[in-house]
Design a protein around this motif. Structure first.
Motif, mmCIF file in Angstrom:
data_model
loop_
_atom_site.group_PDB
_atom_site.id
_atom_site.type_symbol
_atom_site.label_atom_id
_atom_site.label_comp_id
_atom_site.label_asym_id
_atom_site.label_seq_id
_atom_site.Cartn_x
_atom_site.Cartn_y
_atom_site.Cartn_z
ATOM 1 N N GLU A 16 42.120 37.964 51.094
ATOM 2 C CA GLU A 16 41.190 38.549 50.129
ATOM 3 C C GLU A 16 39.795 37.903 50.204
ATOM 4 O O GLU A 16 38.790 38.553 49.946
ATOM 5 C CB GLU A 16 41.786 38.382 48.722
ATOM 6 N N LYS A 42 36.290 41.291 41.151
ATOM 7 C CA LYS A 42 36.696 41.991 42.366
ATOM 8 C C LYS A 42 36.060 43.381 42.441
ATOM 9 O O LYS A 42 35.893 44.056 41.434
ATOM 10 C CB LYS A 42 38.219 42.136 42.387
ATOM 11 N N HIS A 58 46.978 49.709 35.882
ATOM 12 C CA HIS A 58 45.999 48.816 36.505
ATOM 13 C C HIS A 58 45.218 47.970 35.519
ATOM 14 O O HIS A 58 44.738 46.900 35.872
ATOM 15 C CB HIS A 58 45.032 49.621 37.380
ATOM 16 N N HIS A 101 45.375 44.342 36.489
ATOM 17 C CA HIS A 101 44.207 43.538 36.871
ATOM 18 C C HIS A 101 44.103 42.283 36.010
ATOM 19 O O HIS A 101 43.749 41.212 36.486
ATOM 20 C CB HIS A 101 42.923 44.360 36.731
ATOM 21 N N GLU A 147 46.464 39.808 37.324
ATOM 22 C CA GLU A 147 45.959 39.217 38.565
ATOM 23 C C GLU A 147 44.892 38.168 38.248
ATOM 24 O O GLU A 147 44.875 37.088 38.833
ATOM 25 C CB GLU A 147 45.335 40.292 39.467
ATOM 26 N N PHE A 154 44.279 35.332 40.895
ATOM 27 C CA PHE A 154 44.384 36.045 42.167
ATOM 28 C C PHE A 154 45.118 35.216 43.218
ATOM 29 O O PHE A 154 44.791 35.265 44.394
ATOM 30 C CB PHE A 154 43.000 36.478 42.669
ATOM 31 N N SER A 163 47.996 34.904 45.382
ATOM 32 C CA SER A 163 48.985 35.868 45.873
ATOM 33 C C SER A 163 50.377 35.254 45.997
ATOM 34 O O SER A 163 51.360 35.964 46.122
ATOM 35 C CB SER A 163 48.542 36.450 47.215
ATOM 36 N N HIS A 206 48.700 42.385 44.066
ATOM 37 C CA HIS A 206 48.200 43.548 43.335
ATOM 38 C C HIS A 206 49.319 44.508 42.920
ATOM 39 O O HIS A 206 49.440 44.863 41.737
ATOM 40 C CB HIS A 206 47.154 44.263 44.191
#
Lengths: 371, 371
Positions: A77, A155, A250, A254, A257, A262, A264, A269
């Motif tokens: 990312e 983002k 979302h 979001h 996230e 963020f 991972s 996502h």
């Protein structure tokens, strides 16, 4: 042998085809040269994808007589930033490509978003070809023309709408994905059923195993997903109205996230979207708009598939509800201070709610977390 | 007292107005708040323009209750780069402006192109308001939606089409320009007559002195210019066809700018265009397409105004004709190797010639230089 499906994204003079099948990568050169004779390409990819698929692609382009200039970036990312955008732009200009030539993105969402943004701004818009190599990219970012990079403020805050000229979705390359990555992409596939296709959601409940193992069901599920997104995008190319439906799951997703920074390793996502979709259904039931049975059914299916469905499934814990709400409010889909949510009246019956009071969301989250 | 004219640029849902008059800057706040209630602005400008006009603008916005966040950059062409683009983007995001808010460009072409590009990419497109402070920006970049920055590979190679929502062209601020800068902008005004408005060119021959001194003729000449460009842009928003006519004088002009290394002490854009327009008329006569009398008439008028009209007017000499031709071929308006020129059959009768052989241009330039 394997079935191929073509989905047209109908956007007037910006219409384009998505070719979905197990031979799309190997057939790329033939397909591109037939449709765009004389074209030259800058091929943008990342190290991971390059190790699996770059040779096949370059060989195919070579065989079709297409000049190709590869650029291999770091995976991840973090690559979606201003520095890498400059690198891609400079590469394209160094190759002296013209407006009629193309930037070709070979990779997942990060590469697609970055390369598409570069294609949208070099010479104020060049051709753009996408060869998405993740399930998420095939069913989501390959349709809609959203491109962009991240900023320290959030983002995807910087980018353009730039439609591709052609998308080649090779369903066999998905076998190189990890199970976790495949599942994460699957959350978006299920989303199309939940938005407005109850019969597709039921089909997925029956056929998801075959889809995971790569049969014709995989081509079928991807084609239905692309067609579903295409019809929403065609109705609202610049995201002024119904396109917001695609954000089902979302807004919560979001926020999760962001709340997990963020990272991972903790949440990707599609996993955030899976939890977010279950939350959207539960929140709708909590608001007496839908039944809890439907929320349970959504959760059961996503859980069967192996996706996380609850806040407590996220390892390492979450910040206080106030902080979660702040992340929700910072989402760029906020309109002049009001909270916009995609809510639902049941499976396949989602709708846009424009003015959800923040306190309601807060109360719902508090109750959910303590239950 | 002073007349105000409104020119509508008709681009369907992207249509917008250009308000031209001596009070446009002081009236900015009222005009903006009336048209876009509740809007907030990032104001992008440069040090030179800020010293003359920023206070007036901020005062006007304040009085209308518009939240304004100024960002003052270094003046000059070098500001049109990736670093400054990042600076503007980051400023806009730091102010937490939303899609419905605006980036306002207060300045000449450099500021307009840079700020417009930022407006085009933050949140995939925000509102954009232009307050052009140079004659060139008022009659050229305020119409057409071209935005962008330079790259080490050439000028304006990176950017987007992003139409403004409103343009406020204050004709009184032009009194703060140097004579040389005003004249350079005037070359583009004369260009509109030469493209397809012979009667406007004749009007300019009679009225240019009044236009320079700032009477209602100035408002009139700017309005005619904006209207002329608007009609070409409306017919061809994305530069696929007739919009190329706006490049009259520009293929030669850009080559001269490149040959003088974009050193504004030697040559500024409008001066390159003035020489380029005379060359385009002489080249057309040399090809037996037009009369030398018309070329002489064009030269006489531009010379009266004080603009350079000949290669020999450029101080410090020019490189060999081969090099000039290379600059011409590198111009981004080249289509797959062929040279595209705007030629003419006489004053106000220009047309697009798609396949001018390079050798002809070379011979013409050689003869012109030795005569």
């Amino acid at each position: 042998m394997s079935e191929t499906q073509i989905v047209e994204v109908p956007l007037g003079e910006r219409s384009y085809d998505i070719i979905i099948g197990a031979q799309a990568l190997a057939g790329a050169g033939g397909e591109i040269s037939r449709r765009m004779p004389g074209i030259r390409c800058a091929v943008v990819t990342d190290e991971t994808v390059a190790s699996f698929h770059l040779e096949t692609l370059i060989h195919s382009l070579d065989a079709a007589g297409i000049e190709a200039h590869p650029l291999v970036l770091k995976p991840g990312e973090k690559t979606k930033d201003f520095d890498n955008l400059m690198t891609v732009v400079d590469h394209v200009l160094s190759c002296r490509l013209e407006r009629g030539d193309a930037v070709l993105a070979l990779g997942g969402g990060v590469i697609g978003d970055l390369a598409g943004f570069a294609a949208g701004i070099v010479r104020r818009g060049m051709r753009f070809i996408q060869v998405p190599t993740s399930l998420l990219a095939q069913v989501d970012s390959s349709v809609g023309g959203k491109t962009g990079i991240n900023s320290r403020h959030g983002k995807n805050l910087v980018g353009v709408f730039h439609q591709p000229d052609l998308v080649l979705a090779d369903t066999a390359v998905l076998d190189t994905l990890s199970d976790r990555e495949f599942r994460a992409g699957y959350a978006e596939v299920a989303k199309y059923g939940l938005i407005d296709k109850p019969e597709f959601f039921a089909w997925l409940e029956r056929n998801w195993r075959q889809m995971f193992s790569g049969g014709p069901e995989r081509v079928q599920a991807i084609a239905v997903s692309c067609r579903a997104k295409a019809s929403v995008v065609a109705a609202d190319e610049r995201e002024g109205g119904v396109r917001a439906l695609l954000n089902l799951g979302h807004t919560f997703g979001h926020a999760l996230e962001a709340a997990t920074e963020f990272d991972s390793r903790r949440l990707v996502h599609g996993e955030g979207v899976a939890i977010g979709m279950v939350l959207a259904h539960r929140f709708s039931a909590w608001l007496n708009l839908a039944s809890y049975d439907d929320a349970d059914r959504v959760e059961r299916h996503l859980k069967d598939v192996g996706l996380p469905t609850r806040l407590s499934d996220i390892e390492g814990g979450l910040p206080a509800t106030d902080i979660l709400l702040e992340h929700i409010a910072q989402d760029k889909k906020v309109k002049r201070g009001k909270l916009t949510f995609i809510l639902t009246r049941g499976i396949g019956q989602s709708f846009i709610a424009d003015d959800v009071p923040g306190e309601e969301v807060h109360r719902f989250l508090e109750e959910t977390r303590s239950s």
